[in-house]
Design a protein around this motif. Structure first.
Motif, mmCIF file in Angstrom:
data_model
loop_
_atom_site.group_PDB
_atom_site.id
_atom_site.type_symbol
_atom_site.label_atom_id
_atom_site.label_comp_id
_atom_site.label_asym_id
_atom_site.label_seq_id
_atom_site.Cartn_x
_atom_site.Cartn_y
_atom_site.Cartn_z
ATOM 1 N N PRO A 143 6.594 13.401 16.359
ATOM 2 C CA PRO A 143 7.320 14.524 15.636
ATOM 3 C C PRO A 143 8.349 14.736 17.546
ATOM 4 O O PRO A 143 8.591 14.397 18.448
ATOM 5 N N SER A 144 9.024 16.077 17.644
ATOM 6 C CA SER A 144 9.962 16.601 17.758
ATOM 7 C C SER A 144 9.622 18.040 17.882
ATOM 8 O O SER A 144 9.143 18.511 17.483
ATOM 9 N N LEU A 145 10.520 18.806 18.860
ATOM 10 C CA LEU A 145 10.628 20.249 19.349
ATOM 11 C C LEU A 145 11.502 20.501 18.739
ATOM 12 O O LEU A 145 11.716 22.104 18.341
ATOM 13 N N GLN A 146 12.016 19.620 17.794
ATOM 14 C CA GLN A 146 12.823 20.375 17.016
ATOM 15 C C GLN A 146 13.145 20.976 15.749
ATOM 16 O O GLN A 146 12.020 21.091 14.889
ATOM 17 N N ASP A 147 13.770 21.776 14.979
ATOM 18 C CA ASP A 147 14.077 22.348 14.290
ATOM 19 C C ASP A 147 14.074 22.154 13.040
ATOM 20 O O ASP A 147 14.705 20.663 12.975
ATOM 21 N N LEU A 148 13.343 21.132 11.846
ATOM 22 C CA LEU A 148 12.967 20.411 10.576
ATOM 23 C C LEU A 148 14.547 20.331 9.759
ATOM 24 O O LEU A 148 14.870 21.704 9.542
ATOM 25 N N LEU A 149 14.511 19.864 9.431
ATOM 26 C CA LEU A 149 15.871 19.543 8.153
ATOM 27 C C LEU A 149 15.262 21.352 6.702
ATOM 28 O O LEU A 149 13.654 21.058 6.816
ATOM 29 N N PRO A 150 16.294 21.252 6.377
ATOM 30 C CA PRO A 150 15.651 22.565 5.055
ATOM 31 C C PRO A 150 14.928 21.266 4.004
ATOM 32 O O PRO A 150 15.444 19.858 3.770
ATOM 33 N N GLU A 151 14.430 22.757 2.668
ATOM 34 C CA GLU A 151 14.027 21.804 1.963
ATOM 35 C C GLU A 151 15.289 21.486 0.950
ATOM 36 O O GLU A 151 15.562 22.464 0.836
ATOM 37 N N ARG A 152 15.051 20.726 -0.269
ATOM 38 C CA ARG A 152 15.866 20.744 -1.062
ATOM 39 C C ARG A 152 15.511 19.756 -2.383
ATOM 40 O O ARG A 152 14.426 19.023 -1.766
ATOM 41 N N VAL A 153 15.698 19.860 -3.143
ATOM 42 C CA VAL A 153 15.641 19.566 -4.592
ATOM 43 C C VAL A 153 16.756 19.000 -5.129
ATOM 44 O O VAL A 153 17.847 19.887 -5.994
ATOM 45 N N TRP A 154 17.201 17.807 -5.507
ATOM 46 C CA TRP A 154 17.959 16.896 -6.324
ATOM 47 C C TRP A 154 17.245 16.912 -7.532
ATOM 48 O O TRP A 154 15.890 16.493 -8.060
ATOM 49 N N MET A 155 17.852 17.426 -8.900
ATOM 50 C CA MET A 155 17.184 16.690 -10.126
ATOM 51 C C MET A 155 18.369 15.712 -10.994
ATOM 52 O O MET A 155 19.208 15.715 -10.737
ATOM 53 N N TYR A 156 17.586 14.376 -11.881
ATOM 54 C CA TYR A 156 18.131 13.476 -12.001
ATOM 55 C C TYR A 156 17.999 13.066 -13.411
ATOM 56 O O TYR A 156 16.864 13.635 -14.137
ATOM 57 N N ASP A 157 19.331 13.615 -14.435
ATOM 58 C CA ASP A 157 19.420 13.014 -16.087
ATOM 59 C C ASP A 157 19.247 11.645 -15.705
ATOM 60 O O ASP A 157 20.032 10.358 -15.340
ATOM 61 N N VAL A 158 18.669 11.258 -16.869
ATOM 62 C CA VAL A 158 18.259 10.022 -17.716
ATOM 63 C C VAL A 158 18.836 9.300 -18.414
ATOM 64 O O VAL A 158 18.574 10.546 -19.770
ATOM 65 N N ASP A 159 19.837 8.591 -18.518
ATOM 66 C CA ASP A 159 20.096 8.407 -20.095
ATOM 67 C C ASP A 159 19.021 6.651 -19.787
ATOM 68 O O ASP A 159 20.365 5.511 -19.476
ATOM 69 N N ALA A 160 18.872 6.884 -20.992
ATOM 70 C CA ALA A 160 17.802 5.552 -21.420
ATOM 71 C C ALA A 160 18.572 4.423 -22.329
ATOM 72 O O ALA A 160 18.870 3.471 -21.714
ATOM 73 N N GLU A 161 19.633 4.808 -22.863
ATOM 74 C CA GLU A 161 20.319 4.162 -23.966
ATOM 75 C C GLU A 161 21.575 3.734 -23.194
ATOM 76 O O GLU A 161 21.239 2.399 -22.537
#
Lengths: 335, 335, 335, 335
Positions: free
Chosen positions: A110-128
Motif C-alpha cells: 500500500p501507499s498513502l496516495q489516492d487510488l486510481l478511479p474505478e472504470r469499466v470497459w465493455m467488449y463486443d464478441v464476434d465469434a465468427e
C-alpha cells in the motif's frame, strides 16, 4: 469414457479451492462439458456498472466445481486437458478497480496516495470473426482484437488442509491467469486430497501478459475438458504441456520468486525428460527458454518458464504420449 | 553520412558507462561499423577455461566506445538503429559462475549455502546454416540452436555525474541483456552529458529470456549501427522500436519494479502516440501487451513491455517515420 | 596525530562518491573537525520553502570531502570513529517530496497514481535541552523530540571505477541513513582506490528507523572524526562497532536482500571473532540478533544486523582494542 | 469473569486458522489459562533429534484452540491481552531445517544449490535465573541468554472462507513471530467469522528479531490471557498495544511490502488517536518510529511499526483505557 455436462445453478458456485463438497464425481477418461461464469459474476454489463455496487459482497471469481475424481489420492497427478473454450456470451467486461492492478498501490503493497478511479470497459464478441472489440472510454478509438479464450483459474484443493480464495494462485493452481491455459493445453496438478477436488473458472476472451490493469476481457465460457490421472506421480506445482512446449508455472511474491520457482521446476523437468544433468539443463534453458508472465496483480504473481520440445535432445517421447492421446480425444460438436 | 569503421585496440576497451574519454567523434546520420569483444574478453576458449583464472582481474564485459555524438546535449534523445550483427568468431562461450546467475544466491542476495560449481560450455557457430551448437558437458547430447545475434549492452553516460560498471543496466541503458536489441531495432536513449558518450558490447549469438544461468552464448560481433539524434526530446529510460512493435524497457530490483517501470512507460508512450487517455491506454495494454524478460541476473533485472503497432488505434504514423527511415539505410556489404 | 579543521567553501561540496579530487590529505591517527551542510543544501528554511524551486538543480545531499588517506590501498579497511556530532544551526528541516519516500510510488517502483503533495516541516533545535521540536502543519500539535544527531552519509570511492550519487547507499557506504552512525561508533569501510577518498554529510538531528517520509530532521553538523587504517584487512561492506555491539550493514533492493546481506555478514563476523562455526553463529544470532532498519526510501534500502558483545562467547577482545583506543581519543572542546 | 483452564489432549491440537470446531466457548472478560505445545510438537528432545524423522508428517506448529468468543461478529475487533507466559518445560529446542530459514533458498524462493544441513540445538531453561543456555554444536562455547517468553502464533479464522496453515502470518494474525507478543501486550485482531475462533501457540523462550535460522528457542508455555471484544470496531490487520507503545503489524512478501503495510497502518492509527492529519502523522512517525522485524522466514514476512505514546501529541487517552483496564486484571498465581 463418459461425457458429463454441467452448468452450475446460481447457488452452486464456489469461491475457494478446498473446503467445498464436490458438485459431481467424475472418473479418469471422462470428458466434462462445463459452463463457467465470468470473474465479475456476470454483473458488469455496461460501462456504468461498478464492482463496488453491482457485485454482491464484492464476491468475485466464482468457480465451477469442485469435481471429485475417482481414485485420485495425495501423491498422484491430476491431468486436465483443455479441448475447447468458447464464449458463452456476446460481450465481455474488464475493469480497473481501486487498489487492484499492476500500476497502483494495493492492499498487499500500500501507499498513502489516492487510488486510481474505478472504470469499466465493455467488449463486443464476434465469434465468427474471432474478435473482441476494444472501445476507449475517453475518446472514440476502437479496435478489433483477436478472440483468444483462456481459463484464468484452474486448480485443486490445497495441501495441509488449507482453503484458499479463488483469487489466489499457488502450488495448487488457482488464479494463475496464464494465457497458455487454452485449447490444446494439458494441465498437470499435484493431488493433495482424496478426489483432487478441482474447479475451473475465470474465462478470459483474451488477456495480455501480466494482466496489467487487474483483469482480462472477462467472459462466461463453454469449457470442454478431458480428465485423467497419473497415479503415484507427484507434481510439486502446476505444469502445462502443449504440442510444442513444456511450461512450468511459478506463483509467488515478489515476481523474482515466481520466476525462480518456474525456472527451477523447468530445469528439473527438462533434466528428467532428456537425461541431461541439472547443470546442462540449466545451460540449455538459459539459451532457449522463454518466460511469459501470467499475472502481476493477484495475491501471488505468476510466471511461466517455457522450453520448446524441438530443443530437447533425447526427449523421452514415451512420457509425451499422454498429452498426444488426450489431444486426440474425439468430441462431438455442441449442438 | 559518413561510414566509420572502428575496431578497438586491446587498450581501448571501456568497462564503464561514463568517466571515459571518447574513442571517436561521430555525427547524426553516420553509420558505424564496429567490432565488439565478448563479455569474457575472449578468454573462455575451451570447456576447461575458467573465469576465475583466465580473465585478468575478472574484468568482464568490455565495451566498444564511448562515441561522442556531435550536438547531443542533456535533454536530447540519442537514436541508435541496429542495421546488422554478425558473428566475428566461429565459436561462442557460456558459463555458470559461482555466485552469479538466476538459480543461485548472489552477492546481492546471499545465503550461507555452498555456491554452484563453475562450468564453461562452448558453442560452434555455423553462420551459413544459421546455427550455434549446444554440447552437454555431462553427456553426449548436442543440439543445433538458431543463431540469433543480439547486443547485450548498449548505453550512454549516466546522469548526475555517475559512472556505472558495464555490468549494470539502468535508465542509461547498459547491460540490458534484452534479445530485442537485434538487427532491425531502433534504440532510443536519453542523453545525460554533452556528446551522449555511447558504447556497445556484450554480443550474444543467442540468449533465452531471463538469461537464466547468467550468460548467453557470448561472442564477438561485427556491429553495424546508424546514429541519429532527436534534439529537445527527453527520454526517461530506454525504448526500442521495431517494424511491428513499441518496446519500453525497465531495469530495477526486484523484478516487479522493473516490470512496473517498463509498463508505466509503455502506457504513457501509447497514450502519447495514439491520443488515448492514460486509463484507456492502461486498459488496451492490459489486453494486448507482452512482457518478455531480459535478464534476472544482472545488478538490476530488466523487463520489456511490448505492444504491437497493429493494435494501436490512431497511431501517429508521422512519429514512426524516423524508424522507417533508419531502417531503410543502404549499407554496402562488408568485404 | 594532527587535528585538521575543515569547513567547505560553497564550491567545494561533492555530490558523488568517486570521481572527485580530494579536498585534503590526512593520515591515519588524524582527527578531523568538519562542517557538513544539510541534505537540502540549507535551502529549506521555512514551511513554504520547496525543494522543487529552492534547491538549485534539485542537487541534494552535498558531501564534505573527499579526503585522501595516506597509505590507504585497495584491500585495506578505512576506520572512521565518530567522536562528536553537534548541530551547526538552530533549526532543521524535513520534507515529503513527490515520488520520494516510503509510503508512495517512486521512480524506482512507479504507479499511475497521483503523487503525494510536497510538504516541508521545520524543527527548532534546543541544544541545551537536547531537543528538536516537531510542529504539525495542519493543526496546532507540537512536541519536543530528543536531539540525537547522526551522520546519514559516510563512504568511500566505490570499486570497479564506479562513481555513485551521494543519494545511493551500497558496499562503499554512502547514503546509509543508519541512526547508529552517531558519536561513539566506529565505522569500517573497505578501501577500493588509493587514498580511500572518503566523504561525510547528510546530518540528521534525529531520524526514525526506516526514514519513512524520505528525510530525517536534516541539519548542518559539526563533525569530529578520528581516521585510522587496517592495512591488508579487506571489508566487503560497511561494518559498525560500538562499546556494546557489532553491527553489519546491508544495502540493496528489495529490503529482504539488504536484510540478508547484513545478516550473512554478521554471522561471518561473529564466527570470525568468537571461533564459533558458521552454523553455530547462525543459531546464536537467530536468538540474540536485532535488525533495525536504516532506510526504505533511498535507491538502495539499508538494514543493520546487530549483536551485543555480551552475547558473544569467547569474543576475541584483542580485535576489540582498536574501537576502544579510538573511543578514548582525547579531543579539546571546540571553542 | 470466568477463569477457564485448558490444556489440549494430543488429539485436540489444530494446525490451521479456520476450518476447525471450537474447543471451548468463552465470553468477553474471561481469563484463559492455557498450555501450548512447542512448534516441533515436543519431538525435538536432543541434538540428534531430526524434524524429518521425529515429527510425524512434518506437522509443525500445533495450536491451542480455536476458542469461540460469545458475541463476536465480522466487523468487530477481538482483544487478547497477554497476562503471563511461563515455560512449561525445562528445555527448549531450535533447529535449522533444510530449505527453511533466512540465509538459505527455500521452496518459496528456490535455487539449484545444495541446502544447508539439518541441525538441532537444545537449550536448558532456568526459570529462577531467568535464562536459557545456548550451547554450540561444533565447539565448547556456551552462554546464558535472557529468558524472554513470547507467543509466536496468535490469530483468528481468516476472511473469505479461507483456512490457512498455522505456519502462515497474514491479516488474521497467525504465525507472526513478533517478540512484542509478550506479557503486558494487548493484541487487536479483526473478527472475520462468528465467534472469532482464535488460537494461540508457538511459544518461544526467546527469539532474535527476524528469527534468522527459522526458529526461536521453541518451548511449551503456560499462557494466561484475558479476552475482550470491541463490537462494531473493524481492525484491518493485527495491532499491538503496550503501556508505552502502539505497534502495527504487517505480514507480506517481500519484506518491503510487510514494512509498508505496518507503517501505513501505524500512520493511520496515529492520525486517528491524535487528530493529526495523515501527512503530519507521516512526518511524526518518520522521526520517532521504530521498525523491529518479526520474521523473514515464514510464508509471509512480518514487520512491526512502533511509536512510543510519549511522542503522540494530544493522544486520545480515553481509547487507551481498554489496555490499561486489561493490564490491571488481577489473576491468582498458578498453584
Amino acid at each position: 469414457m463418459a461425457i458429463i455436462e454441467y452448468r452450475p445453478e446460481p447457488e452452486e458456485f464456489g469461491w475457494t479451492f478446498g473446503g467445498l463438497e464436490p458438485v459431481r464425481r467424475v472418473a479418469p477418461g471422462d470428458v466434462l462439458r462445463l459452463w463457467t461464469e465470468d470473474a465479475f459474476g456476470g454483473h458488469l454489463r455496461s460501462t456504468s456498472s461498478r464492482l463496488s455496487t453491482d457485485v454482491p459482497g464484492l464476491l468475485t471469481n466464482p468457480q465451477t466445481g469442485p469435481f471429485h475424481v475417482e481414485g485420485a489420492r495425495p501423491g498422484d497427478t491430476l491431468v486436465l486437458h483443455v479441448l475447447d473454450l468458447r464464449p458463452a456470451r456476446t460481450w465481455g467486461a474488464s475493469c480497473a478497480f481501486p487498489g487492484f492492478g499492476g500500476l497502483t498501490s494495493t492492499d498487499l503493497d500500500p501507499s498513502l496516495q489516492d487510488l486510481l478511479p474505478e472504470r469499466v470497459w465493455m467488449y463486443d464478441v464476434d465469434a465468427e470473426a474471432g474478435t473482441v472489440t476494444y472501445r476507449a472510454l475517453d475518446s472514440d478509438h476502437q479496435m478489433a482484437l483477436p478472440l483468444e479464450p483462456m481459463l484464468g483459474t484452474i486448480g485443486v484443493a490445497p495441501a495441509r488442509g488449507e482453503v484458499r480464495s479463488s483469487l489466489v494462485p499457488d502450488r495448487h493452481g488457482g488464479n494463475l491467469d496464464v494465457p497458455a491455459v487454452r485449447p490444446g493445453t494439458t494441465v498437470y496438478l499435484g493431488v493433495n486430497v482424496e478426489g483432487a477436488l478441482f474447479s475451473v473458472g475465470d474465462g478470459h476472451y483474451r488477456q495480455g501478459e501480466g494482466e496489467l490493469c487487474g483483469s482480462g476481457v472477462e467472459g462466461a465460457l463453454w469449457v470442454d475438458l478431458v480428465v485423467d490421472l497419473l497415479p503415484g506421480v507427484p507434481t510439486a506445482g502446476p505444469r502445462l504441456e502443449t504440442d510444442d512446449s513444456l511450461i512450468a508455472v511459478g506463483s509467488a511474491r515478489p515476481l523474482d520468486a515466481a520466476w525462480r520457482i518456474a525456472h527451477l521446476d523447468l530445469v528439473r523437468w527438462v533434466a528428467d525428460r532428456t537425461g541431461l544433468s541439472p547443470m546442462d539443463a540449466y545451460q540449455l534453458v538459459s539459451q532457449v527458454g522463454r518466460s511469459p508472465i501470467g499475472n502481476v496483480v493477484d495475491p501471488n504473481f505468476t510466471v511461466t518458464a517455457v522450453v520448446d520440445k524441438k530443443y530437447l535432445p533425447g526427449l523421452d517421447e514415451a512420457a509425451d504420449g499422454l498429452h498426444q492421446r488426450l489431444r486426440a480425444t474425439d468430441l462431438p460438436a455442441r449442438p
